[in-house]
Write a protein that holds these residues in place. Structure first.
Motif, PDB file in Angstrom:
ATOM      1  N   ALA A 272       0.822  -1.209   0.000  1.00  0.00           N
ATOM      2  CA  ALA A 272       0.000   0.000   0.000  1.00  0.00           C
ATOM      3  C   ALA A 272       0.853   1.255   0.000  1.00  0.00           C
TER       4      ALA A 272
ATOM      5  N   TYR B 221       2.359   1.726  -3.437  1.00  0.00           N
ATOM      6  CA  TYR B 221       1.349   2.193  -4.399  1.00  0.00           C
ATOM      7  C   TYR B 221       1.050   3.674  -4.192  1.00  0.00           C
ATOM      8  N   GLN B 222       0.873   4.081  -2.938  1.00  0.00           N
ATOM      9  CA  GLN B 222       0.605   5.493  -2.636  1.00  0.00           C
ATOM     10  C   GLN B 222       1.767   6.377  -3.060  1.00  0.00           C
TER      11      GLN B 222
ATOM     12  N   GLU C 134       1.885   6.692  -6.900  1.00  0.00           N
ATOM     13  CA  GLU C 134       0.820   7.568  -7.382  1.00  0.00           C
ATOM     14  C   GLU C 134       1.138   9.030  -7.084  1.00  0.00           C
TER      15      GLU C 134
ATOM     16  N   VAL D  68      -4.001   5.715   4.270  1.00  0.00           N
ATOM     17  CA  VAL D  68      -4.139   4.734   3.192  1.00  0.00           C
ATOM     18  C   VAL D  68      -5.590   4.721   2.733  1.00  0.00           C
ATOM     19  N   ASP D  69      -5.825   4.978   1.441  1.00  0.00           N
ATOM     20  CA  ASP D  69      -7.195   5.058   0.935  1.00  0.00           C
ATOM     21  C   ASP D  69      -7.586   3.840   0.100  1.00  0.00           C
ATOM     22  N   ILE D  70      -6.993   2.691   0.419  1.00  0.00           N
ATOM     23  CA  ILE D  70      -7.357   1.437  -0.232  1.00  0.00           C
ATOM     24  C   ILE D  70      -8.146   0.628   0.793  1.00  0.00           C
TER      25      ILE D  70
ATOM     26  N   VAL E 258      -7.077  -2.979   2.018  1.00  0.00           N
ATOM     27  CA  VAL E 258      -5.819  -2.956   2.777  1.00  0.00           C
ATOM     28  C   VAL E 258      -6.073  -2.452   4.192  1.00  0.00           C
TER      29      VAL E 258
ATOM     30  N   GLN F 168     -12.200   8.656   4.917  1.00  0.00           N
ATOM     31  CA  GLN F 168     -12.031   7.558   3.973  1.00  0.00           C
ATOM     32  C   GLN F 168     -13.390   6.944   3.635  1.00  0.00           C
TER      33      GLN F 168
END
Length: 394
Positions: A41, A44-45, A48, A301-303, A306, A371
């Motif tokens: 995560a 990925y963040q 991005e 974390v905006d997933i 996760v 979130q």
């Protein structure tokens, strides 16, 4: 033992085996899963964010400050023990060969941290600066050199000053290292070289002060004891460390919480367990730490999947450890003098753990209120904690 190198070797083997013994309990299955998801995560963040980062982002300044601070913290690992203050006195003139081995291990055991931080920052440097690949990796070599100087410098300062005002020494080294990295990242190689030379001179000055000074056994022994105690306290969050006893603090600022346990004979165990949880460092800080980690992850974390997995894993870890910690303790307690049902303590522990997990769920949920579907995180924490409390052995 033939010489002090053999002394170091035997202690090093014992130290590694001691660390490995507890590491196998720290990096268990659920922790490994959490780490995998955190790294995934986070990566990925980060990737991005790099796509939209502004070219005027102060990457060099930020990296220089972070790397400089990490470089400055170079506490030596000597593995000295309390009896050494007596038994190694006749060998004091030969102690440099022992400390040479100790500083070599200190360097190799610490350089990886600053190396990882810098390597992670390389994509950011490529995104916002015009540094070439050669210049970036040249800075990596410079950082490794600075770490070596930092290890030697902190040891020499501690040796000569007996550890007094170590934060002042670290502050000076952090400034020198941060400036050297900053200049290097701005391709001011001459200034970076000059600052590196200044760091060398700083180390040499304190190394000369060590000449003729007796070995500060007491300081290094205390430093080693504190270092190992920190490791044992960390390991105690995952497994029982037999020779570690948590300290007790009054925490006057939390006395108002005891009012939530009504005064009655039936609540004797509940009050005792609640008071134990609040006042015992190991129990209280375990809950605070895992709650804080979960809250930070949920906030940034905006997933969703996760977030839910991490929250569930940390909820499981908090519940099972709190339950085991509060149920343990075969020492004499005042409640043993009074007629209480055999299962009263188990019921009290279950109630306090449930209360602690509800509070954790609320805190984590509020931190992730921005979130999507944040309320699911609250439900996940409560459900996982309830299942864990009921399915684990009492």
């Amino acid at each position: 033992m033939n010489n002090l190198r053999d002394v170091w070797s035997s202690r090093f083997v014992h130290y590694i085996s001691e660390v490995q013994k507890y590491m196998q309990f720290i990096f268990t299955g659920h922790i490994a899963i959490v780490l995998v998801f955190l790294v995934g995560a986070g990566g990925y963040q980060y990737s991005e964010w790099l796509k939209v980062v502004s070219t005027d982002f102060p990457a060099q300044t930020l990296i220089a400050v972070i790397v400089g601070i990490i470089l400055a913290f170079s506490r030596p690992t000597t593995l000295l023990r309390e009896p050494d203050q007596v038994y190694l006195l006749p060998l004091e003139s030969k102690m440099p060969q022992y400390f040479k081995k100790a500083l070599a291990w200190t360097f190799w055991s610490q350089v990886w941290l600053v190396a990882i931080v810098y390597i992670i920052s390389i994509p950011l440097l490529k995104a916002v600066t015009a540094l070439t690949t050669f210049e970036i990796w040249a800075m990596f070599i410079l950082i490794v050199v600075l770490k070596y100087l930092s290890v030697q410098g902190e040891f020499s300062y501690r040796y000569s000053a007996r550890g007094h005002f170590i934060w002042g020494d670290r502050f000076i080294r952090a400034i020198i290292f941060a400036l050297a990295v900053y200049m290097g990242l701005h391709t001011q190689l001459v200034l970076a070289f000059v600052l590196t030379v200044i760091a060398c001179v700083y180390v040499v000055v304190f190394r000369k002060k060590c000449v003729g000074e007796p070995v500060p056994y007491e300081h290094f022994v205390k430093l080693e004891q504190n270092r190992m105690m920190s490791f044992y306290r960390f390991a105690n969050y995952f497994t029982d460390v037999p020779h570690l006893h948590g300290s007790i603090r009054h925490r006057i600022w939390l006395d108002w919480l005891y009012k939530f346990v009504p005064y009655s004979k039936g609540n004797a165990q509940k009050y005792l367990v609640f008071r134990t949880f609040i006042r015992t460092d190991d129990h209280f800080y375990l809950w605070v730490r895992l709650t804080a980690i979960s809250a930070i992850i949920v906030a940034f974390v905006d997933i969703p999947i996760v977030v839910w997995i991490v929250a569930a894993a940390l909820s499981f870890a908090t519940t099972i450890q709190l339950k085991q910690a509060l149920l343990s303790g075969g020492d004499f307690r005042m409640d043993m003098l009074y007629p209480q049902p055999d299962n009263s303590r188990k019921i009290a522990v279950q109630q306090i753990v449930r209360l602690a997990m509800i509070v954790q769920a609320i805190i984590v949920g509020l931190c992730g209120i921005m979130q999507p579907m944040f309320f699911i995180t609250i439900l996940v924490i409560i459900i996982v904690s309830e299942l864990t409390a009921k399915m684990t052995k009492s």
